[in-house]
Design a protein around this motif. Structure first.
Motif, PDB file in Angstrom:
ATOM      1  N   LEU A  65       8.555 -30.803  -8.360  1.00 25.08           N
ATOM      2  CA  LEU A  65       7.435 -30.062  -8.961  1.00 25.08           C
ATOM      3  C   LEU A  65       7.161 -30.543 -10.375  1.00 25.08           C
ATOM      4  O   LEU A  65       6.005 -30.719 -10.769  1.00 25.08           O
ATOM      5  CB  LEU A  65       7.752 -28.563  -8.977  1.00 25.08           C
ATOM      6  CG  LEU A  65       7.603 -27.858  -7.629  1.00 25.08           C
ATOM      7  CD1 LEU A  65       8.246 -26.478  -7.657  1.00 25.08           C
ATOM      8  CD2 LEU A  65       6.115 -27.730  -7.260  1.00 25.08           C
ATOM      9  N   ARG A  66       8.211 -30.735 -11.163  1.00 29.46           N
ATOM     10  CA  ARG A  66       8.014 -31.202 -12.539  1.00 29.46           C
ATOM     11  C   ARG A  66       7.354 -32.572 -12.581  1.00 29.46           C
ATOM     12  O   ARG A  66       6.464 -32.836 -13.390  1.00 29.46           O
ATOM     13  CB  ARG A  66       9.345 -31.354 -13.266  1.00 29.46           C
ATOM     14  CG  ARG A  66       9.977 -30.076 -13.684  1.00 29.46           C
ATOM     15  CD  ARG A  66      11.396 -30.423 -14.113  1.00 29.46           C
ATOM     16  NE  ARG A  66      12.226 -29.251 -14.059  1.00 29.46           N
ATOM     17  CZ  ARG A  66      12.674 -28.632 -15.145  1.00 29.46           C
ATOM     18  NH1 ARG A  66      12.369 -29.080 -16.337  1.00 29.46           N
ATOM     19  NH2 ARG A  66      13.431 -27.572 -15.028  1.00 29.46           N
ATOM     20  N   ILE A  67       7.849 -33.474 -11.732  1.00 27.91           N
ATOM     21  CA  ILE A  67       7.317 -34.839 -11.757  1.00 27.91           C
ATOM     22  C   ILE A  67       5.872 -34.839 -11.249  1.00 27.91           C
ATOM     23  O   ILE A  67       5.001 -35.496 -11.822  1.00 27.91           O
ATOM     24  CB  ILE A  67       8.218 -35.787 -10.945  1.00 27.91           C
ATOM     25  CG1 ILE A  67       9.604 -35.858 -11.593  1.00 27.91           C
ATOM     26  CG2 ILE A  67       7.599 -37.180 -10.850  1.00 27.91           C
ATOM     27  CD1 ILE A  67      10.672 -36.526 -10.748  1.00 27.91           C
ATOM     28  N   ALA A  68       5.629 -34.076 -10.174  1.00 27.15           N
ATOM     29  CA  ALA A  68       4.254 -33.995  -9.667  1.00 27.15           C
ATOM     30  C   ALA A  68       3.326 -33.480 -10.764  1.00 27.15           C
ATOM     31  O   ALA A  68       2.210 -33.986 -10.947  1.00 27.15           O
ATOM     32  CB  ALA A  68       4.198 -33.072  -8.441  1.00 27.15           C
ATOM     33  N   HIS A  69       3.795 -32.492 -11.520  1.00 22.84           N
ATOM     34  CA  HIS A  69       2.956 -31.954 -12.592  1.00 22.84           C
ATOM     35  C   HIS A  69       2.687 -33.009 -13.667  1.00 22.84           C
ATOM     36  O   HIS A  69       1.553 -33.165 -14.132  1.00 22.84           O
ATOM     37  CB  HIS A  69       3.615 -30.720 -13.195  1.00 22.84           C
ATOM     38  CG  HIS A  69       2.748 -30.012 -14.181  1.00 22.84           C
ATOM     39  ND1 HIS A  69       1.542 -29.451 -13.823  1.00 22.84           N
ATOM     40  CD2 HIS A  69       2.880 -29.825 -15.515  1.00 22.84           C
ATOM     41  CE1 HIS A  69       0.976 -28.929 -14.909  1.00 22.84           C
ATOM     42  NE2 HIS A  69       1.766 -29.144 -15.941  1.00 22.84           N
TER      43      HIS A  69
END
Ligand code: HEM
Length: 125
Positions: free
Chosen positions: A109-113
């Motif tokens: 989720l962090r990387i996608a964001h």
């Protein structure tokens, strides 16, 4: 401390399970097949195992830069990220105990964001 069940074998199972599904997905399959030739898939899968090993187990197996190939996919948008994350969540929930699934998902989720922000910025949005 990392859960003991999180090891290279589990990373391998998640990566291979995830991309088996993605390649068959109507929305994401064509994007991956457009970027990765059939004979390059083993290289991509090995790279993704290295990436997750470096990310979750703090090995030094991945030294690449994850962002640039994503900036190079002009049609990449919100619907792709949502689909990617839905498939990723289903994969880790199927293959990992809950605390390990949470570790994978939190990172994804962090990387996608960060990718979404970088894509918007690079397009001047
Ligand atoms: C590489 C697509 C989301 C991590 C790639 C490549 C494609 C791709 C096609 C291969 C590029 C190439 O070799 O030419 C997508 C799509 C996504 C997505 C369609 C969702 C919208 C993510 C997310 C992560 C991620 C959320 C991280 C959690 C990576 C990494 C590479 C990669 C580490 C290898 C980069 C390198 O060459 O070193 N992605 N990706 N991707 N992706 Fe994604």
């Amino acid at each position: 401390p990392l859960p003991e069940v999180l090891d290279e074998a589990m990373i391998h199972a998640v990566v291979h399970g995830f991309y088996d599904g993605i390649r068959k997905d109507a929305l994401l399959g064509p994007i991956f097949d457009g970027a990765i030739a059939p004979e390059e898939w083993p290289v991509h899968l090995a790279k993704m195992c290295d990436f997750w090993s470096a990310t979750l187990l703090r090995t030094d197996r991945y030294e690449g830069r994850p962002l640039p190939p994503h900036l190079a996919i002009p049609e990449l948008g919100e619907q792709h990220f949502r689909r990617w994350l839905t498939l990723f969540r289903a994969t880790v929930e199927r293959l990992c105990p809950p605390e390990v699934a949470d570790l994978f998902l939190d990172r994804a989720l962090r990387i996608a964001h960060s990718f979404r922000l970088a894509i918007a910025f690079s397009r001047g949005e």
